[in-house]
Design a protein around this motif. Structure first.
Motif, PDB file in Angstrom:
ATOM      1  N   GLU A  40       0.638  -1.007  -0.207  1.00 22.13           N
ATOM      2  CA  GLU A  40       0.215  -0.189   0.310  1.00 22.13           C
ATOM      3  C   GLU A  40       0.728   0.894   0.052  1.00 22.13           C
ATOM      4  O   GLU A  40      -0.164   1.842  -0.674  1.00 22.13           O
ATOM      5  N   ARG A 104      -6.814  -2.205  -9.113  1.00 24.30           N
ATOM      6  CA  ARG A 104      -7.126  -2.578  -8.438  1.00 24.30           C
ATOM      7  C   ARG A 104      -6.597  -4.108  -7.550  1.00 24.30           C
ATOM      8  O   ARG A 104      -6.789  -3.780  -6.042  1.00 24.30           O
ATOM      9  N   SER A 106      -3.387  -4.327  -8.183  1.00 23.18           N
ATOM     10  CA  SER A 106      -1.671  -3.471  -7.869  1.00 23.18           C
ATOM     11  C   SER A 106      -0.271  -5.216  -7.700  1.00 23.18           C
ATOM     12  O   SER A 106       0.567  -5.576  -6.957  1.00 23.18           O
ATOM     13  N   ARG A 256      -5.080   2.772  -4.854  1.00 23.68           N
ATOM     14  CA  ARG A 256      -6.801   1.883  -5.140  1.00 23.68           C
ATOM     15  C   ARG A 256      -7.954   2.739  -4.785  1.00 23.68           C
ATOM     16  O   ARG A 256      -8.466   2.293  -5.815  1.00 23.68           O
ATOM     17  N   ASP A 405     -12.567  -5.933  -4.735  1.00 28.99           N
ATOM     18  CA  ASP A 405     -11.408  -5.951  -5.414  1.00 28.99           C
ATOM     19  C   ASP A 405     -10.926  -7.598  -5.325  1.00 28.99           C
ATOM     20  O   ASP A 405     -11.416  -8.114  -4.839  1.00 28.99           O
ATOM     21  N   ARG A 514     -15.909  -2.303  -3.173  1.00 32.90           N
ATOM     22  CA  ARG A 514     -15.065  -1.466  -3.806  1.00 32.90           C
ATOM     23  C   ARG A 514     -15.382   0.308  -3.600  1.00 32.90           C
ATOM     24  O   ARG A 514     -17.799   0.377  -3.724  1.00 32.90           O
TER      25      ARG A 514
END
Length: 516
Positions: A40, A104, A106, A256, A405, A514
């Motif tokens: 993240e 979404r 990564s 995201r 996701d 999401r």
């Protein structure tokens, strides 16, 4: 682990600072992150940064050569303009849809595709994707080498085998080095190349305007709808569909929370802005000069470079080669990730190096031993373009259907919610590819190994194979339309939207929706 869990799957360096125009400041020189989920803390890229890799990889004057390819279908200038604009914009918009998955999840494109095909089932389209990337990057390297030889010969400098050998090794070394260094280095390089190549391309256009003969361009007769469709498919496979299998690789560092629309928009703008202008200008040049039209197939960039005055050759050659190299760098980087997704357990830099070695070998073979590369290349594009189009249709349907996701752990575990093999997707890929190959034909005598295609044309009354004494050919209005690529894309999308929806809903149970 649900999509709300921020922990990365696998090792990932997270010591990054603020984001500048070229990527995170303070990022490591060599990207060691492979196919694992990006942490993240590293998802700091902004949507407009997607412009750099897409624009730099597609601003090459190689795009002008498509003007000759499109006119070669026997259509008029204005028909060709319509085909070019629609084909380029739509194909890169499809890339944008695939890129949503990168934002979404990564992870690289071929890892995210496991959600649609299963962890092990994904290896089938993964192999096709890897071959496609290898072919693309090799063709770009070949064009750079041939352009070098042409320019050196025009300037009266050294020529022959020595120049070709040095050019091949130097160009391959640049491509491999940048690809091994990875994402952050590539983003910095591309942001610089975008300005340099854009400026030199504008200069090229200014200098070659006197070569345009509008009366000759407009004199070209129009063609039927089938010819336009054939040209449209060629443009789509040559531009956006040629990159679609790696589209999520460049969006996996996006936040995201970034909107899907921004991802699609910047992919489409970055990818199509330069090619639309370049192809239209290429139409003007090729339609004005029969000699350019005839020679551009064997040495696209080299032929265009010879239109310039001598004083402009060296600077333009440098920039032209760098634009081709930038596209090859993108391809090598992503093909290395695809190789890892197939289960090859080596570091990401090593995977890029392996693919670079294959690129070098392929370039040497074509430059020194093959008579022409454009025929086999175009045949290769259409042949692999059919299953890639089918895969794209399935994955686009998957992206548009999902409301959550990805379950990051399950992307790497065949026992997880995505399973080992999604037989619906595999069957769809196989069947639509078989149908698609039956509706495309090999038009190139130097790629006779693909003469097996087109087996559905005669049964469906769409074409007739003529085995003439002076050379076999297909006859009929739809024979050369390459309808199979569009069929594979549209049919696989429709099948996946209808038949995979219940399975996707089952996969989403327990995952965070999401936007929450």
């Amino acid at each position: 682990m649900s999509s709300a869990d921020p922990r990365p799957v696998g090792p990932s360096d997270s010591s990054v600072g603020p984001v500048g125009p070229a990527g995170p400041v303070g990022s490591p020189l060599v990207e060691t992150t492979g196919i694992e989920i990006i942490a993240e803390s590293e998802r700091t890229a902004k949507p407009h940064q997607l412009f750099w890799p897409w624009f730099a990889a597609n601003v090459s004057v190689f795009g002008m050569s498509y003007g000759a390819y499109v006119l070669g279908f026997g259509i008029s200038f204005w028909q060709a303009v319509v085909v070019a604009v629609i084909g380029i914009v739509v194909s890169f918009a499809l890339c944008g849809l695939i890129a949503i998955a990168g934002k979404r999840g990564s992870a690289p494109t071929m890892v995210l595709s496991r959600a649609a095909f299963g962890v092990h089932g994904q290896k089938l389209p993964g192999i096709i994707s890897w071959l496609t990337s290898i072919g693309w990057e090799t063709s770009l390297a070949i064009s750079a080498v041939l352009a070098t030889a042409t320019v050196f010969q025009a300037l009266g400098l050294a020529s022959g085998t020595t120049v070709l050998v040095i050019a091949t090794l130097a160009i391959a070394a640049i491509i491999v080095t940048a690809s091994v260094l990875g994402y952050h280095t590539i983003m910095r390089i591309q942001s610089v190349l975008t300005w340099a190549t854009g400026a030199m391309t504008i200069l090229f256009m200014i200098l070659t305007i006197p070569h345009i003969d509008l009366s000759a361009v407009m004199a070209a007769p129009g063609g039927n709808v089938q010819k336009m469709i054939g040209a449209l498919v060629m443009v789509m496979t040559g531009f956006g569909l040629g990159w679609i299998n790696i589209a999520a690789d460049w969006s996996r560092y996006q936040r995201r929370a970034t909107s899907d629309g921004a991802i699609i928009a910047w992919n489409t703008i970055g990818g199509s802005a330069a090619p639309v202008i370049l192809v239209v200008f290429g139409l003007l040049l090729a339609g004005s000069d029969a000699d350019v039209m005839a020679k551009i197939g064997d040495d696209p960039v080299g032929t265009l470079v010879t239109l310039l005055p001598l004083w402009a050759l060296i600077p333009f050659w440098i920039v032209a080669v760098l634009t081709l190299v930038s596209g090859a760098v993108n391809g090598i980087y992503s093909s290395g990730l695809t190789l890892l997704s197939l289960g090859i357990r080596i570091p990401r830099p090593a995977a890029a190096f392996v693919d670079g070695a294959i690129l070098t070998a392929g370039t040497i073979w074509v430059v020194f031993f093959a008579g022409s590369f454009i025929g086999p290349f175009q045949s290769f594009l259409v042949t692999l373009g059919v299953p890639i189009a089918s895969w794209a249709g399935i994955l686009i349907a998957d992206v548009l259907t999902r409301r959550t996701d990805y379950d990051e752990t399950s992307l790497f575990d065949a026992r997880g919610r995505y399973g080992a093999v999604d037989w619906t997707s595999i069957a769809t890929l196989v069947v639509t590819s078989a149908l698609g190959w039956g509706l495309v034909v090999n038009q190139y005598s130097d790629a006779s190994y693909n003469d097996w295609q087109g087996y559905l044309l005669e049964p469906l009354g769409l074409g007739t194979f003529i085995d003439a004494p002076d050379g076999a050919y297909w006859d009929g209005p739809w024979a050369y339309s390459n309808l199979g690529v569009l069929l594979a894309l549209v049919l696989s999308f429709a099948v996946a939207m209808v038949f995979r929806r219940p399975r996707i809903r089952h996969q989403e149970v327990g995952l965070t929706r999401r936007g929450r």
